[in-house]
Design a protein around this motif. Structure first.
Motif, mmCIF file in Angstrom:
data_model
loop_
_atom_site.group_PDB
_atom_site.id
_atom_site.type_symbol
_atom_site.label_atom_id
_atom_site.label_comp_id
_atom_site.label_asym_id
_atom_site.label_seq_id
_atom_site.Cartn_x
_atom_site.Cartn_y
_atom_site.Cartn_z
ATOM 1 N N TYR A 63 3.385 19.565 -5.463
ATOM 2 C CA TYR A 63 3.351 18.420 -4.275
ATOM 3 C C TYR A 63 2.494 19.179 -2.906
ATOM 4 O O TYR A 63 2.681 20.228 -2.838
ATOM 5 N N ALA A 64 2.036 18.095 -2.334
ATOM 6 C CA ALA A 64 1.407 18.530 -1.149
ATOM 7 C C ALA A 64 2.218 19.273 -0.214
ATOM 8 O O ALA A 64 1.863 20.017 0.529
ATOM 9 N N ALA A 65 3.398 18.411 0.056
ATOM 10 C CA ALA A 65 4.411 18.998 0.979
ATOM 11 C C ALA A 65 4.830 20.445 0.602
ATOM 12 O O ALA A 65 4.857 21.249 1.700
ATOM 13 N N LEU A 66 4.934 20.795 -0.646
ATOM 14 C CA LEU A 66 5.290 22.025 -1.052
ATOM 15 C C LEU A 66 4.288 23.185 -0.620
ATOM 16 O O LEU A 66 4.450 24.080 -0.231
ATOM 17 N N VAL A 67 2.902 22.678 -0.911
ATOM 18 C CA VAL A 67 1.965 23.537 -0.734
ATOM 19 C C VAL A 67 1.523 23.843 0.817
ATOM 20 O O VAL A 67 1.506 24.924 1.221
ATOM 21 N N LYS A 68 1.971 22.760 1.748
ATOM 22 C CA LYS A 68 1.834 22.987 3.024
ATOM 23 C C LYS A 68 2.798 23.943 3.409
ATOM 24 O O LYS A 68 2.553 24.667 4.379
ATOM 25 N N ALA A 69 4.026 23.791 2.975
ATOM 26 C CA ALA A 69 5.028 24.589 3.483
ATOM 27 C C ALA A 69 4.972 26.085 3.016
ATOM 28 O O ALA A 69 5.300 27.057 3.934
ATOM 29 N N GLU A 70 4.168 26.134 2.054
ATOM 30 C CA GLU A 70 4.159 27.747 1.448
ATOM 31 C C GLU A 70 2.945 28.103 2.402
ATOM 32 O O GLU A 70 3.129 29.644 2.699
ATOM 33 N N ALA A 71 1.884 27.229 2.589
ATOM 34 C CA ALA A 71 0.897 27.840 3.673
ATOM 35 C C ALA A 71 1.301 28.412 4.743
ATOM 36 O O ALA A 71 1.016 29.503 5.525
ATOM 37 N N GLU A 72 2.166 27.573 5.460
ATOM 38 C CA GLU A 72 2.770 27.618 6.853
ATOM 39 C C GLU A 72 3.878 29.147 6.907
ATOM 40 O O GLU A 72 3.728 29.786 7.676
ATOM 41 N N GLY B 165 1.006 -1.196 0.035
ATOM 42 C CA GLY B 165 0.024 -0.025 -0.109
ATOM 43 C C GLY B 165 0.910 1.144 -0.173
ATOM 44 O O GLY B 165 1.669 1.226 0.652
ATOM 45 N N ILE B 166 0.386 2.246 -0.823
ATOM 46 C CA ILE B 166 1.294 3.430 -0.918
ATOM 47 C C ILE B 166 0.379 4.707 -1.338
ATOM 48 O O ILE B 166 -0.483 4.563 -1.934
ATOM 49 N N TYR B 167 0.679 5.844 -0.703
ATOM 50 C CA TYR B 167 -0.010 7.120 -0.900
ATOM 51 C C TYR B 167 1.051 7.959 -1.881
ATOM 52 O O TYR B 167 1.949 8.528 -1.297
ATOM 53 N N PRO B 168 0.982 8.109 -3.266
ATOM 54 C CA PRO B 168 1.915 8.478 -4.152
ATOM 55 C C PRO B 168 1.947 9.830 -3.567
ATOM 56 O O PRO B 168 2.908 10.626 -4.071
ATOM 57 N N GLU B 169 1.073 10.755 -2.980
ATOM 58 C CA GLU B 169 1.224 12.117 -2.829
ATOM 59 C C GLU B 169 2.142 12.532 -1.932
ATOM 60 O O GLU B 169 2.792 13.186 -1.522
ATOM 61 N N GLY B 170 2.762 11.374 -0.952
ATOM 62 C CA GLY B 170 3.798 11.363 0.049
ATOM 63 C C GLY B 170 3.446 11.958 1.355
ATOM 64 O O GLY B 170 4.041 11.774 2.495
ATOM 65 N N THR B 171 2.204 12.367 1.615
ATOM 66 C CA THR B 171 1.706 12.767 2.837
ATOM 67 C C THR B 171 0.198 13.106 2.745
ATOM 68 O O THR B 171 -0.119 13.091 1.752
ATOM 69 N N ARG B 172 -0.354 13.283 4.085
ATOM 70 C CA ARG B 172 -1.886 13.475 3.928
ATOM 71 C C ARG B 172 -2.150 14.962 3.403
ATOM 72 O O ARG B 172 -1.330 15.918 3.613
#
Length: 238
Positions: free
Chosen positions: A216-225, A115-122
């Motif tokens: 990428y989700a991680a990049l969007v999260k970092a930008e939001a923070e 099982g894998i989540y290709p997005e890499g994070t929630r």
């Protein structure tokens, strides 16, 4: 042994009671042989809900932080995740992606489900984000099918920051297996890896109906923070 205890006695019945999952397309999970189940990732509960409804054992790649917590709580958490069939993967550093691929290929060589989540994070906002190419690299190297999966409703049941999920009905939807034999021997080509990953993500999108973000989700999260930090800067201590 503990995996079966969790699935059939402890966690499985509890999760079915809380989420009353509606299952669609379960026949697309192969009864034997290696395969990858690639899904969207909306909630902490996803790690346990999907394995609870699949007949075969499935092993997930999980972030190493779940296994390295301090103290008794940290050791208990690590033991729980290992018993639940999770493999720790360090997501930091240049070798992180290759380490995840090696671990995943080891599972597939044993003819098991990975099982894998290709997005890499929630997802932090319920949208579907750009997939990382590790899923494509494993599918092509191991020459195995990829079954797309959509978790629907788990974000509303347990959004980021919520420890105890709400009692809410969710849907788990599996699509027809994707096979990529036409790309055999091309797992080293970046354009092919991106094309395969995008095909997998599109299949997940079709199943989930989410809004798609080509970042990428991680990049969007970092930008939001970062934007939040600029808007509400910390005052220096006097």
């Amino acid at each position: 042994m503990f995996y079966r205890l969790l699935k059939y006695v402890i966690l499985g019945p509890l999760l079915r009671l809380m989420f009353r999952p509606r299952i669609e397309g379960l026949e697309h999970i192969p009864e034997s042989g290696a395969a990858i189940v690639a899904g969207n990732h909306l909630s902490f509960s996803d790690h346990f809900l999907m394995p609870a409804i699949i007949k075969r054992r499935i092993t997930f790649l999980a972030k190493a932080e779940y296994f390295t917590g301090p103290g008794i709580k940290g050791r208990l958490t690590a033991a729980f995740f290992r018993s639940a069939g999770q493999i720790p993967v360090d997501r930091s550093g240049k070798e992180a992606g290759q380490a995840a691929i090696r671990e995943g290929l080891g599972v597939l060589r044993r003819d098991e489900l990975l099982g894998i989540y290709p997005e890499g994070t929630r997802s932090h906002d319920g949208r579907l984000y750009k997939g990382k190419v590790g899923v494509a690299a494993m599918a092509l190297k191991a020459q195995v099918p990829v079954v797309p999966c959509a978790m629907i409703g788990t974000f509303e049941a347990q959004p980021p920051g919520r420890k105890i999920p709400k009692m809410r009905r969710v849907t788990i939807r599996f699509g027809e297996p994707l096979e990529f034999s036409r790309y055999a021997g091309m797992d080293g080509e970046k354009t092919i890896l991106r094309a395969v990953t995008d095909e997998i993500m599109y299949a997940i999108l079709e199943l989930s109906g989410q809004e798609y973000v080509d970042k990428y989700a991680a990049l969007v999260k970092a930008e939001a923070e970062e934007a939040k930090a600029r808007k509400f800067p910390r005052m220096p201590l006097s």
